[in-house]
Design a protein around this motif. Structure first.
Motif, PDB file in Angstrom:
ATOM      1  N   THR A 459      29.819  -8.685  39.943  1.00 56.75           N
ATOM      2  CA  THR A 459      29.205  -8.739  38.616  1.00 56.75           C
ATOM      3  C   THR A 459      29.158  -7.355  37.979  1.00 56.75           C
ATOM      4  O   THR A 459      28.657  -6.414  38.595  1.00 56.75           O
ATOM      5  CB  THR A 459      27.774  -9.302  38.701  1.00 56.75           C
ATOM      6  N   VAL A 462      25.354  -5.357  32.665  1.00 55.41           N
ATOM      7  CA  VAL A 462      25.170  -6.164  31.454  1.00 55.41           C
ATOM      8  C   VAL A 462      25.725  -5.440  30.233  1.00 55.41           C
ATOM      9  O   VAL A 462      26.392  -6.049  29.386  1.00 55.41           O
ATOM     10  CB  VAL A 462      23.678  -6.490  31.258  1.00 55.41           C
ATOM     11  N   GLU A 477      29.746 -16.535  29.382  1.00 62.08           N
ATOM     12  CA  GLU A 477      28.436 -16.572  28.749  1.00 62.08           C
ATOM     13  C   GLU A 477      27.514 -15.474  29.250  1.00 62.08           C
ATOM     14  O   GLU A 477      26.565 -15.101  28.577  1.00 62.08           O
ATOM     15  CB  GLU A 477      27.789 -17.934  28.992  1.00 62.08           C
ATOM     16  N   SER A 478      27.752 -14.973  30.454  1.00 58.45           N
ATOM     17  CA  SER A 478      26.894 -13.924  31.009  1.00 58.45           C
ATOM     18  C   SER A 478      27.700 -13.057  31.955  1.00 58.45           C
ATOM     19  O   SER A 478      28.820 -13.416  32.371  1.00 58.45           O
ATOM     20  CB  SER A 478      25.713 -14.547  31.761  1.00 58.45           C
ATOM     21  N   SER A 480      27.202 -12.526  35.021  1.00 58.53           N
ATOM     22  CA  SER A 480      27.335 -13.125  36.354  1.00 58.53           C
ATOM     23  C   SER A 480      28.448 -14.161  36.439  1.00 58.53           C
ATOM     24  O   SER A 480      28.879 -14.527  37.535  1.00 58.53           O
ATOM     25  CB  SER A 480      26.013 -13.766  36.781  1.00 58.53           C
ATOM     26  N   THR A 482      31.401 -13.968  34.323  1.00 59.88           N
ATOM     27  CA  THR A 482      32.482 -13.506  33.472  1.00 59.88           C
ATOM     28  C   THR A 482      33.821 -13.499  34.204  1.00 59.88           C
ATOM     29  O   THR A 482      33.886 -13.530  35.449  1.00 59.88           O
ATOM     30  CB  THR A 482      32.188 -12.094  32.945  1.00 59.88           C
TER      31      THR A 482
END
Length: 498
Positions: A459, A462, A477-478, A480, A482
């Motif tokens: 991951t 952010v 979407e996030s 974690s 991607t």
């Protein structure tokens, strides 16, 4: 001779190739045609009206010294090349120091390395070419819409024995009416209508106060924005478009200069006789001046709806005054609620952007990104790629979709090559795009590390995730969950980064 202070000049130098071989009558006719063409360009008229242009006749051409708008030489050169296609022109662009002087007749001219180097760069070009210096390219690289067109020519020796690095601004490759490197023309048969199109058109037709169009880089936001604005024109609305990527660093140096540029853009595109300076006062803030100009001039001269398209709004996010500008847009939305019959009810603002706004605007009450109509533009679906492939008379849909996952820009570019009989492997059609991507990552260790983490099944941070998703490199979407946007990116980056 009076000498003024030295300042930065954004210089476009152009002349007629073969001019000396013409008769005097033909020379005069060619120069007259060229000067009329140059004066008709939007870049020339805008800068001249603002008092930020020094045009210098050179006999067989002209030198234009723009003192405020960094991209003006580029946009002007492209307009001239299009409008004067029959003339054998060569052009050179450079950014450097110039000093204003007045000659014996009192006319304003300039001296300095800025204009001298621009001429030397031009002298290296052939008819039809637009050459740029390294200094000019350094500014162009900041803008996606231009950097895709830059091609490194190499190191050249000028007539003065100076060794310079030269770049060429290539024209868009126009095949079947499509422009793979930028917005799809309004008349192109290769534009794909997606579900978001209908929602965007409906929001503008309903005269929503704020319409937000979000999507990754090169997903088609500008093309959709152009179509929405064109439909608004056809319904009788006044329409203005401001691309923040086209503004120079000097305009974005302060809120005051940006508000002034926004007012000038409104004035110019609406063809108003009342200039912003007539309603501008040093005793008021830039925001108050802009609002005053809207109320007393723009809303006063016409009761027609006004649709204001703001493209590439991301460029404002990192600026110290970015939140202030977006807060002003939010306040206009609020005024429509408080006074539904007032003039602000006639204003709709359509904002196209890619970056997560909440990363930069911490006060939700100052953000236009949590009100109005919010739309998301995504990559092509398989059925949309099939639709586009049929228009190119190609049967390579499955292979292209597997490689590109519907990436709109790369899909159109690939189909362009296939439509002319080439292959993706032999033409290396994506090489320049991928090399620029790799170069950008190499300049940002944080982002390079994030890509390596994703390739390794880990991951990313952010912050890196949001930046890379907005840039159109990552998808998901996030952080974690991607992944790389397409297999082409994954294969290339795995090969060159791991």
């Amino acid at each position: 001779m009076t000498v003024n202070l030295t300042e930065t000049g954004h210089v476009l130098f152009l002349d007629l190739v073969g001019y000396s071989l013409l008769s005097q009558e033909a020379q005069a006719a060619r120069v007259t045609e060229l000067l009329a063409c140059v004066r008709s360009t939007t870049a020339f008229q805008r800068a001249e009206q603002a008092g930020e242009l020094i045009p210098i006749a050179t006999g067989d051409g002209v030198a234009l010294v723009f003192l405020r708008y960094a991209l003006a030489p580029l946009t002007c050169a492209c307009e001239v090349r299009e409008k004067a296609a029959a003339l054998p022109l060569r052009m050179g662009i450079h950014v450097g120091p110039v000093t204003r002087v007045s000659d014996i007749n009192g006319a304003v001219s300039v001296t300095g390395s800025g204009i001298n180097t621009a001429k030397r760069i031009m002298d290296l070009a052939d008819a039809g070419q637009i050459f740029l210096s390294d200094a000019a390219v350094a500014l162009v690289r900041e803008h996606d819409a231009w950097k895709e067109r830059l091609e490194f020519v190499g190191e050249r020796d000028t007539k003065h024995g100076e060794r310079v690095r030269v770049w060429e601004l290539a024209p868009w490759i126009l095949i079947h009416g499509a422009t793979p490197g930028g917005a799809v023309p309004l008349t192109s048969e290769h534009y794909v209508v997606r579900a978001t199109d209908g929602q965007f058109h409906a929001a503008l037709q309903a005269q929503s106060a704020i319409v937000l169009l979000k999507g990754a880089r090169q997903v088609g936001k500008t093309s959709l924005l152009a179509r929405g604005l064109q439909a608004a024109r056809q319904r009788g609305a006044q329409v203005v478009i401001l691309d923040f990527q086209s503004l120079g660093s000097d305009v974005l140096a302060s809120a005051e200069s940006l508000y002034r540029a926004m007012a000038e853009s409104l004035c110019e595109q609406l063809d108003l006789d009342t200039l912003p300076e007539s309603h501008w006062s040093a005793s008021r803030s830039g925001a108050a001046n802009l609002e005053r100009y809207l109320r007393r001039v723009i809303f006063a001269v016409s009761e027609r709806p006004l649709v204001w398209g703001l493209d590439e709004a991301d460029r404002l996010f990192p600026l110290s005054f970015g939140s202030e500008v977006f807060g002003l847009l939010r306040s206009w939305h609020n005024r429509r609620t408080l006074d539904p019959e007032g003039p602000w009810s006639r204003l709709s603002v359509a904002i196209a952007y890619a970056t997560e706004a909440h990363l930069f605007i911490t006060d939700p009450n100052q953000s236009p990104f949590n009100v109005g109509v919010r739309l998301l533009l995504t990559d092509f679906t398989l059925s949309e790629v099939e639709q586009l492939a049929r228009r190119y008379q190609s049967d390579a849909t499955a292979a292209l979709y597997a490689l590109l996952s519907g990436h709109p820009y790369l899909t159109r570019r690939g189909l362009e090559v296939l439509a002319t009989g080439g292959t993706l492997e032999t033409t290396h059609v994506f090489d320049d795009h991928l090399e620029r991507l790799l170069f950008s990552l190499s300049q940002e260790p944080l982002l390079r590390e994030a890509i390596l983490r994703v390739l390794g099944g880990k991951t990313p941070s952010v912050d890196a995730f949001f930046r890379l998703r907005a840039a159109g490199v990552l998808f998901g979407e996030s952080a974690s969950e991607t992944r790389l946007r397409c297999l082409l990116y994954e294969n290339y980056l795995r090969k060159h980064l791991e």
